[in-house]
Design an enzyme around this catalytic site. Structure first.
Site, PDB file in Angstrom:
ATOM      1  N   ARG A  96       0.875  -1.165   0.000  1.00 31.81           N
ATOM      2  CA  ARG A  96       0.000   0.000   0.000  1.00 31.81           C
ATOM      3  C   ARG A  96       0.915   1.218   0.000  1.00 31.81           C
ATOM      4  O   ARG A  96       1.755   1.365   0.895  1.00 31.81           O
ATOM      5  CB  ARG A  96      -0.879  -0.004   1.247  1.00 31.81           C
ATOM      6  CG  ARG A  96      -1.682   1.256   1.383  1.00 31.81           C
ATOM      7  CD  ARG A  96      -2.563   1.200   2.613  1.00 31.81           C
ATOM      8  NE  ARG A  96      -3.185   2.482   2.841  1.00 31.81           N
ATOM      9  CZ  ARG A  96      -3.403   3.002   4.035  1.00 31.81           C
ATOM     10  NH1 ARG A  96      -3.057   2.337   5.123  1.00 31.81           N
ATOM     11  NH2 ARG A  96      -3.968   4.178   4.157  1.00 31.81           N
ATOM     12  N   GLU A 401      -8.709  -3.355   2.417  1.00 30.81           N
ATOM     13  CA  GLU A 401      -7.577  -2.791   1.677  1.00 30.81           C
ATOM     14  C   GLU A 401      -6.615  -3.877   1.201  1.00 30.81           C
ATOM     15  O   GLU A 401      -6.173  -3.871   0.059  1.00 30.81           O
ATOM     16  CB  GLU A 401      -6.798  -1.825   2.564  1.00 30.81           C
ATOM     17  CG  GLU A 401      -7.437  -0.461   2.618  1.00 30.81           C
ATOM     18  CD  GLU A 401      -6.957   0.367   3.775  1.00 30.81           C
ATOM     19  OE1 GLU A 401      -6.280  -0.160   4.681  1.00 30.81           O
ATOM     20  OE2 GLU A 401      -7.267   1.568   3.760  1.00 30.81           O
TER      21      GLU A 401
END
Ligand code: ADP
Length: 415
Positions: A96, A401
């Protein structure tokens, strides 16, 4: 395929491994292995578990991030939480990346060029970018030439119109890349896809005008206005400091306060950064905690009166800003089909959801109080918690996520 995901925070590192057999599943599968480290006061608290019941928890007397992350990753192939036989079993690693800067929005294989773009964007988000780059280095050291993929938190908001993404400062700002990027995009995008799926409307012809406001309420908080699956506005901007009140971040304040504090109180850039990012928000107002659970507990009868007053004020500001933000997003969209609550507070606090929805009847929002307060039903259960005849569906969707990052990795290994 073994897909490892690294999600770096400024003082934490989360990581998980997905084992994807055959084609990509429609629903996020459980992680085969997951680990987390949090650093505070020169110590690292870690917890690691695998899908076979193996787990380890403890405290390591090291404030060295690199050492901690290496230890975490080694537990993939050694010790009681082992799930693969060696580093070469990991097929791809996704990261990420909070800020992709002005040029990187789509998930990208990490090359020297991508790395230097992240380095350049580190001027915008120094704490995060440093941890992300360090994660990439450690992966290269332990796993060699494995394919690494960067997935950008700013990416989903690339579709915002210039009117929403440009600050009304001097035009040079825009030319210098000082514009509204927006963050939490990986999860807002997941919610944008999950909302119509949850409502069974994926084949609906009217879906091309489906309007969603997604409320990501974790330690950081942001809203996204989503039309037809695309972000049209969001509350975070140039940095993740703009917008809603958060755990320790102020959200939007009059920039005149900043210049006043610089002029009159001689505060430096670092001091202001620290004040606005770490000493504001729920923590700053309550003086108790940045954790919504502690704020809610302190608002109850029996708490010390001065603490109770400040905790109530903190909660009231939090809710007020959310309501005004949701109203603004609804206006930008020209109406609302679904309101989504996601991330730590959004998923787990019936009290906050009820308080936020209370004033939103004018938009067609009405909660089913029983469904709202019965949650959470289970770790992975997403739910429609609105009253049957309400004009707007209110949904509770678990943040995903890591799965979105794994999916991007899978897609990039297919080409
Ligand atoms: P991050 O933004 O770091 O990914 P999370 O999405 O996990 O964090 O959200 C963390 C926050 O969620 C905590 O700080 C806490 O305030 C909040 N939270 C977690 N559980 C609850 C709960 N049961 N009630 C209210 N707030 C909660």
């Amino acid at each position: 395929m073994n897909v490892l995901v690294l999600n770096s925070g400024s003082s934490s590192q989360k990581s998980c491994l997905y084992q994807i057999e055959g084609s990509l599943p429609e629903q996020p599968p459980a992680c085969a292995w997951e680990g987390k480290i949090e650093w505070a006061d020169g110590k690292a608290e870690y917890s690691i578990k695998n899908a076979h019941g193996g787990s380890q928890k403890g405290q390591a007397a090291t404030s060295d991030r690199g050492e901690g992350i290496e230890g975490l990753l080694r537990s993939l192939w050694s010790g009681g939480t082992q799930v693969v036989s060696g580093p070469s079993d990991v097929d791809v690693v996704g990261h990420r990346v909070v800020h992709g800067g002005p040029h990187y929005f789509e998930p990208a294989v990490v090359t020297a060029e991508v790395r230097s773009a992240i380095e350049r964007a580190s001027a915008f988000a120094p704490l995060h970018s440093r941890s992300e780059l360090q994660g990439m280095e450690i992966v290269a050291k332990l796993l060699g030439t494995v394919k690494q993929v960067a997935v950008f938190d700013t990416g989903f908001h690339r579709t915002m119109a210039l009117s929403a993404s440009t600050y009304p400062g001097p035009y040079e700002w825009f030319e210098q890349g000082i514009r509204r990027y927006g963050f939490h995009g990986i999860n807002h995008q997941y919610c944008a896809e999950r909302a119509p799926q949850l409502l069974g409307r994926l084949d609906d012809e009217k879906l091309n005008s489906f309007k969603v406001v997604s409320c990501h309420l974790g330690n950081g908080c942001s809203l996204a206005a989503i039309r037809d699956g695309h972000s049209v506005d969001t509350t975070m901007g140039f940095t993740p400091l703009e917008g809603l009140m958060m755990g320790t971040r102020s959200g939007s304040v009059d920039p005149g306060i900043v210049t006043y504090l610089m002029r009159q109180k001689k505060l430096s850039g670092e001091q202001l950064d620290d004040m606005l990012n770490k000493k504001s928000g729920l923590l700053g107002i309550s003086g108790i905690s940045s954790d919504m659970r502690e704020i809610l507990a302190a608002t109850k009868n029996g708490a010390e009166p001065s603490k109770q007053m400040r905790a109530k004020l903190a909660l009231d500001i939090y809710v007020h800003r959310l309501q005004s933000g949701i109203g603004a997003m609804g206006a930008v969209l020209g109406g609302l089909d679904a309101l989504v609550f996601t991330a730590g507070v959004g998923e787990n606090s019936p009290e906050v959801r009820a308080a936020v929805c209370e004033n939103l009847g004018f938009l067609g929002v009405r909660l089913d109080q029983e469904k709202n307060s019965r949650l959470p039903l289970g770790k992975d259960v997403d739910q429609d918690i609105s009253a049957k005849d309400a004009g707007v569906r209110v949904l509770m969707i678990h943040a995903q996520e890591d799965w979105m990052i794994a999916r991007a990795c899978w897609n990039l290994t297919q080409s």
